[in-house]
Design a protein around this motif. Structure first.
Motif, PDB file in Angstrom:
ATOM      1  N   VAL A  38       0.835  -1.200   0.000  1.00  0.00           N
ATOM      2  CA  VAL A  38       0.000   0.000   0.000  1.00  0.00           C
ATOM      3  C   VAL A  38       0.872   1.252   0.000  1.00  0.00           C
ATOM      4  O   VAL A  38       1.887   1.333   0.696  1.00  0.00           O
ATOM      5  N   GLY A  39       0.478   2.251  -0.778  1.00  0.00           N
ATOM      6  CA  GLY A  39       1.163   3.534  -0.765  1.00  0.00           C
ATOM      7  C   GLY A  39       2.353   3.637  -1.688  1.00  0.00           C
ATOM      8  O   GLY A  39       3.001   4.684  -1.731  1.00  0.00           O
ATOM      9  N   TRP A  40       2.643   2.588  -2.450  1.00  0.00           N
ATOM     10  CA  TRP A  40       3.771   2.607  -3.378  1.00  0.00           C
ATOM     11  C   TRP A  40       3.271   2.689  -4.814  1.00  0.00           C
ATOM     12  O   TRP A  40       2.353   1.974  -5.200  1.00  0.00           O
ATOM     13  N   ASP A  41       3.900   3.561  -5.568  1.00  0.00           N
ATOM     14  CA  ASP A  41       3.484   3.882  -6.929  1.00  0.00           C
ATOM     15  C   ASP A  41       4.389   3.162  -7.929  1.00  0.00           C
ATOM     16  O   ASP A  41       5.595   3.391  -7.944  1.00  0.00           O
ATOM     17  N   PRO A  42       3.877   2.265  -8.781  1.00  0.00           N
ATOM     18  CA  PRO A  42       4.739   1.608  -9.764  1.00  0.00           C
ATOM     19  C   PRO A  42       5.255   2.576 -10.816  1.00  0.00           C
ATOM     20  O   PRO A  42       4.489   3.340 -11.395  1.00  0.00           O
ATOM     21  N   ARG A  43       6.555   2.555 -11.052  1.00  0.00           N
ATOM     22  CA  ARG A  43       7.174   3.432 -12.030  1.00  0.00           C
ATOM     23  C   ARG A  43       7.584   2.681 -13.293  1.00  0.00           C
ATOM     24  O   ARG A  43       7.651   3.268 -14.370  1.00  0.00           O
ATOM     25  N   SER A  44       7.853   1.387 -13.196  1.00  0.00           N
ATOM     26  CA  SER A  44       8.161   0.574 -14.371  1.00  0.00           C
ATOM     27  C   SER A  44       8.138  -0.890 -13.952  1.00  0.00           C
ATOM     28  O   SER A  44       8.260  -1.215 -12.759  1.00  0.00           O
ATOM     29  N   ILE A  45       7.972  -1.766 -14.948  1.00  0.00           N
ATOM     30  CA  ILE A  45       7.998  -3.198 -14.689  1.00  0.00           C
ATOM     31  C   ILE A  45       8.664  -3.886 -15.867  1.00  0.00           C
ATOM     32  O   ILE A  45       8.440  -3.522 -17.023  1.00  0.00           O
ATOM     33  N   ASP A  46       9.540  -4.846 -15.572  1.00  0.00           N
ATOM     34  CA  ASP A  46      10.192  -5.615 -16.623  1.00  0.00           C
ATOM     35  C   ASP A  46      10.027  -7.094 -16.326  1.00  0.00           C
ATOM     36  O   ASP A  46       9.141  -7.473 -15.546  1.00  0.00           O
ATOM     37  N   ASP A  47      10.852  -7.937 -16.912  1.00  0.00           N
ATOM     38  CA  ASP A  47      10.643  -9.377 -16.740  1.00  0.00           C
ATOM     39  C   ASP A  47      11.188  -9.931 -15.433  1.00  0.00           C
ATOM     40  O   ASP A  47      11.039 -11.123 -15.162  1.00  0.00           O
ATOM     41  N   THR A  48      11.795  -9.078 -14.609  1.00  0.00           N
ATOM     42  CA  THR A  48      12.322  -9.559 -13.328  1.00  0.00           C
ATOM     43  C   THR A  48      11.912  -8.720 -12.127  1.00  0.00           C
ATOM     44  O   THR A  48      11.834  -9.235 -11.013  1.00  0.00           O
ATOM     45  N   THR A  49      11.658  -7.425 -12.334  1.00  0.00           N
ATOM     46  CA  THR A  49      11.405  -6.539 -11.200  1.00  0.00           C
ATOM     47  C   THR A  49      10.298  -5.536 -11.507  1.00  0.00           C
ATOM     48  O   THR A  49       9.991  -5.255 -12.669  1.00  0.00           O
ATOM     49  N   VAL A  50       9.726  -5.000 -10.457  1.00  0.00           N
ATOM     50  CA  VAL A  50       8.855  -3.839 -10.557  1.00  0.00           C
ATOM     51  C   VAL A  50       9.495  -2.736  -9.722  1.00  0.00           C
ATOM     52  O   VAL A  50       9.938  -2.970  -8.593  1.00  0.00           O
ATOM     53  N   THR A  51       9.612  -1.544 -10.291  1.00  0.00           N
ATOM     54  CA  THR A  51      10.211  -0.412  -9.589  1.00  0.00           C
ATOM     55  C   THR A  51       9.103   0.453  -9.016  1.00  0.00           C
ATOM     56  O   THR A  51       8.213   0.905  -9.735  1.00  0.00           O
ATOM     57  N   LEU A  52       9.166   0.683  -7.705  1.00  0.00           N
ATOM     58  CA  LEU A  52       8.128   1.411  -6.983  1.00  0.00           C
ATOM     59  C   LEU A  52       8.705   2.701  -6.409  1.00  0.00           C
ATOM     60  O   LEU A  52       9.897   2.784  -6.106  1.00  0.00           O
ATOM     61  N   ALA A  53       7.847   3.685  -6.249  1.00  0.00           N
ATOM     62  CA  ALA A  53       8.242   4.941  -5.621  1.00  0.00           C
ATOM     63  C   ALA A  53       7.203   5.319  -4.578  1.00  0.00           C
ATOM     64  O   ALA A  53       6.020   5.006  -4.710  1.00  0.00           O
ATOM     65  N   ARG A  54       7.661   5.984  -3.530  1.00  0.00           N
ATOM     66  CA  ARG A  54       6.772   6.492  -2.493  1.00  0.00           C
ATOM     67  C   ARG A  54       7.052   7.974  -2.321  1.00  0.00           C
ATOM     68  O   ARG A  54       8.207   8.409  -2.318  1.00  0.00           O
ATOM     69  N   TYR A  55       5.993   8.758  -2.157  1.00  0.00           N
ATOM     70  CA  TYR A  55       6.122  10.199  -2.051  1.00  0.00           C
ATOM     71  C   TYR A  55       5.727  10.649  -0.649  1.00  0.00           C
ATOM     72  O   TYR A  55       5.588   9.841   0.257  1.00  0.00           O
ATOM     73  N   GLY A  56       5.542  11.937  -0.487  1.00  0.00           N
ATOM     74  CA  GLY A  56       5.098  12.448   0.800  1.00  0.00           C
ATOM     75  C   GLY A  56       6.245  12.670   1.766  1.00  0.00           C
ATOM     76  O   GLY A  56       7.359  13.022   1.390  1.00  0.00           O
ATOM     77  N   GLN A  57       5.979  12.440   3.049  1.00  0.00           N
ATOM     78  CA  GLN A  57       6.952  12.739   4.089  1.00  0.00           C
ATOM     79  C   GLN A  57       8.073  11.707   4.179  1.00  0.00           C
ATOM     80  O   GLN A  57       9.120  11.990   4.746  1.00  0.00           O
ATOM     81  N   LYS A  58       7.847  10.515   3.641  1.00  0.00           N
ATOM     82  CA  LYS A  58       8.865   9.466   3.685  1.00  0.00           C
ATOM     83  C   LYS A  58       9.110   8.915   2.280  1.00  0.00           C
ATOM     84  O   LYS A  58       8.797   7.766   1.988  1.00  0.00           O
ATOM     85  N   PRO A  59       9.651   9.724   1.387  1.00  0.00           N
ATOM     86  CA  PRO A  59       9.867   9.256   0.017  1.00  0.00           C
ATOM     87  C   PRO A  59      10.872   8.120  -0.030  1.00  0.00           C
ATOM     88  O   PRO A  59      11.798   8.033   0.789  1.00  0.00           O
ATOM     89  N   GLY A  60      10.675   7.235  -0.984  1.00  0.00           N
ATOM     90  CA  GLY A  60      11.591   6.117  -1.118  1.00  0.00           C
ATOM     91  C   GLY A  60      11.455   5.439  -2.458  1.00  0.00           C
ATOM     92  O   GLY A  60      10.563   5.764  -3.255  1.00  0.00           O
ATOM     93  N   ILE A  61      12.341   4.507  -2.742  1.00  0.00           N
ATOM     94  CA  ILE A  61      12.298   3.695  -3.941  1.00  0.00           C
ATOM     95  C   ILE A  61      12.443   2.237  -3.534  1.00  0.00           C
ATOM     96  O   ILE A  61      13.013   1.915  -2.484  1.00  0.00           O
TER      97      ILE A  61
END
Length: 381
Positions: A224-247
């Motif tokens: 919950v709260g993670w935004d998908p930025r890209s997906i390939d055949d092995t991984t999905v890259t997620l980003a989180r915004y707001g007060q605790k940004p992360g990847i």
């Protein structure tokens, strides 16, 4: 509310409202002010700028050099044919009661797609917008980086469908997804081969999103709260915004760990070709102020690998989002000009993360820059 207002506090003051009644009133006023400047109301073209040497996305081929190409939407727009459709340049929602110019053969809130060769089609199979008591709900659409595959929420299947435009082959996701689960502004990412989807109801943050394997017919929840930025055949890259940004570069089998990156960063790209980096823009960038730096972050540690000062963006450009990478050194950046409320334009640039040099790739003229989808990148909404 728009995605920008939900996830970027610095954009809140000027993000467009999603109340359709308000849009209708504002749109009527804007049309009166801009009718003479706008020219033909039928033209909502894609303008390919002179001097571009590289294609915007892998597999697209080189864009024309020293040539301007305009695709016009006029008369009656046909529905998407069952097969034989060429690669897409973009897709956009149309609105018949809001800011203009109003497109030809308008279907309010619906998706239409435009091919690289200029053909325009309605996409009646896909839900675009639906009015509810709490306001409009926007249903996502994604285009593969080569423009040959699309994914959308199917009216009939009540779930996401992946479609090969050339063959017409369609495949519905192996799980039913209620419209309510998508939230107000769901996000959808599509792998290059069409096998994987990643979606989330973000920024509703009420339900988990899913990774969907269309071939194996399996699903896996997203946090919950993670935004998908890209997906390939092995991984999905997620980003989180707001007060605790992360990847978080999450293996499709699950696992991995989220990485905090500090509050300075607020916009993140797709995963870089090295499989271990993302580009990021600083929180200082907003519709009114701009930090001209772009950083490359280590997706495993969150540490800054390099930072460059962007050179070549027109004064007053307002950044929307980072997108796909063109190569190991350049990442795409979507912007709107300072006067975009008078004439909706979204401009895609390539940013060299080594030198900071920015070169202009494509100018789009959708009815609303917030409802435009280009290959390899979700709508800014």
């Amino acid at each position: 509310m728009s995605r920008l207002r939900e996830v970027l506090d610095d954009v809140a003051a000027e993000a467009p409202a999603v109340d359709l009644a308000d849009w209708a009133i504002a749109g009527s006023r804007r049309r009166r002010r801009t009718r003479m400047a706008a020219g033909s109301a039928a033209v909502m073209g894609l303008v390919v700028l002179a001097g571009v040497a590289l294609g915007v996305f892998p597999g697209t081929g080189p864009l024309p050099a020293d040539k301007t190409v305009v695709t016009a939407e006029t008369g009656t727009i046909p529905d998407l044919p069952s097969r034989g459709v060429g690669p897409l340049s973009h897709a956009h929602r149309t609105f018949c009661l809001i800011g203009g110019p109003i497109p030809a053969d308008c279907r309010n809130g619906e998706w239409r797609v435009v091919t690289r060769s200029g053909e325009t089609y309605h996409l009646p199979q896909a839900l675009g917008t639906k009015s509810t008591k709490s306001g409009p709900t926007f249903y996502p659409l994604a285009i593969s980086r080569d423009g040959r595959i699309i994914a959308y929420y199917s009216r009939s299947a009540k779930t996401f469908t992946v479609r090969d435009l050339a063959s017409g082959t369609e495949q519905a996701a192996p799980v039913a997804i209620a419209e309510a689960e998508l939230g107000g502004n769901a996000r959808l990412e599509l792998s290059d081969d069409g096998r994987y989807l990643a979606f989330t109801g973000y920024p509703s943050r009420k339900e988990d999103g899913l990774i969907i394997d269309m071939r194996a017919r399996t699903t896996m929840p997203l946090p919950v709260g993670w935004d998908p930025r890209s997906i390939d055949d092995t991984t999905v890259t997620l980003a989180r915004y707001g007060q605790k940004p992360g990847i978080w570069v999450m293996p499709l089998a699950g696992g991995g760990s989220p990485i905090a990156v500090g509050e300075a960063y607020t916009r993140f790209s797709a995963l870089a070709p090295d499989g271990a980096s993302v580009a990021a823009l600083r929180r200082g960038q907003s519709l009114d102020s701009q930090d001209d730096t772009i950083s490359v972050l280590d997706a495993r540690t969150g540490k800054v690998k390099k930072t460059a000062t962007m050179r070549g963006l027109p004064k007053g450009s307002r950044t929307l989002t980072l997108g796909a990478w063109l190569n190991t050194a350049e990442v795409t950046l979507a912007t709107v000009p300072s006067d975009h409320w008078k004439e909706n334009r979204q401009i895609t640039y390539a940013v060299n993360v080594e030198t900071g040099q920015v070169r202009r790739l494509v100018v789009y003229h959708p009815q609303s820059a917030m409802h435009l989808v280009i290959p390899g990148a979700a709508a800014a909404l």
